[in-house]
Motif scaffolding. Structure first.
Motif, PDB file in Angstrom:
ATOM      1  N   ASN A  79      63.493  66.578 -65.399  1.00 29.03           N
ATOM      2  CA  ASN A  79      64.674  65.906 -65.955  1.00 29.03           C
ATOM      3  C   ASN A  79      65.445  65.169 -64.861  1.00 29.03           C
ATOM      4  O   ASN A  79      65.939  64.051 -65.073  1.00 29.03           O
ATOM      5  N   THR A  83      66.231  61.202 -64.639  1.00 33.74           N
ATOM      6  CA  THR A  83      67.608  60.715 -64.554  1.00 33.74           C
ATOM      7  C   THR A  83      67.784  59.777 -63.369  1.00 33.74           C
ATOM      8  O   THR A  83      68.370  58.689 -63.483  1.00 33.74           O
ATOM      9  N   GLU A  86      65.992  56.492 -64.003  1.00 34.70           N
ATOM     10  CA  GLU A  86      66.735  55.624 -64.920  1.00 34.70           C
ATOM     11  C   GLU A  86      67.860  54.908 -64.185  1.00 34.70           C
ATOM     12  O   GLU A  86      68.142  53.732 -64.439  1.00 34.70           O
TER      13      GLU A  86
END
Length: 221
Positions: A79, A83, A86
């Motif tokens: 995750n 993140t 992105e």
């Protein structure tokens, strides 16, 4: 107690591969090295993580607890990677593939193209026979599975994308060598070199012979 990411990944590998031997091969370690590191992990935890039943290793209650924590840590790290990617504007994530051994001839080329287009995506690949791939599918261990004859269950969506013709091969001195349009019955009394039980190629040959009411006769497996 301080466990390292490396130790947790070792436990994850053993759980996913189903054996210390296969996990060691996957991690490019010797089996004694991996077994020793797992013993060190058990010593740090203070409880046995595995128990042997016959020839198989099974996780103990403590092993299940550590494995669950390892899976959560792994997911959190994934995750975090996504993140951060992105924020950088990258296309990221993890793609887990399990493929049958006959796919070894073309999967590396496809993955090479994919990696060039999506360099931030982490790709993992395991190559097994069909039965082992189907077991991984049942356990939902991967994102994508490539095999011939996918299992006919409602939860599986199968998309054909490449033909995989199977042919009979014989030595040049064989009576059928060089013949074209050989009748199926001409193969009835022949003996064959076959893949192991559980192989998709083996199962396809068995189904073909059964459909013509003939017995497939292995000479060598």
């Amino acid at each position: 107690m301080r466990l390292t990411l490396h130790q947790l990944r070792l436990l994850l590998a053993v759980s996913r591969e189903g054996s210390v031997t296969r996990a060691a091969q996957r991690l490019h370690l010797t089996q004694p090295t991996l077994s020793g590191q797992l013993r060190q992990l058990s010593e740090q935890v203070g409880l046995p993580l595995f128990e042997r039943v016959g020839r198989r290793l099974h996780l103990t209650t403590a092993g299940d607890a550590v494995l669950g924590a390892a899976q959560r840590v792994e997911q959190e790290l994934e995750n975090l990677d996504e993140t951060l990617a992105e924020l950088r504007g990258d296309v990221v994530g993890r793609l887990r593939l399990a493929v049958v051994s006959t796919a070894e001839t073309f999967i590396p080329r496809l993955l090479g193209d994919f990696r060039r287009e999506r360099p931030a995506v982490e790709v993992s690949l395991v190559v097994l026979n069909r039965d082992a791939v189907v077991r991984r599918l049942a356990d939902n261990l991967d994102d994508l599975y490539i095999m011939s004859r996918p299992p006919e269950v409602p939860v599986v969506v199968a998309t054909p994308f490449l033909s995989n013709p199977l042919v009979v091969i014989a030595p040049t001195h064989h009576a059928l060598a060089g013949h074209i349009d050989i009748a199926v019955r001409a193969l009835e009394d022949e003996e064959f070199v076959l893949r192991e039980q559980g192989s998709g190629t083996r199962q396809a040959a068995e189904h073909f012979f059964a459909a013509h009411d003939m017995a497939l006769r292995p000479r060598l497996e």
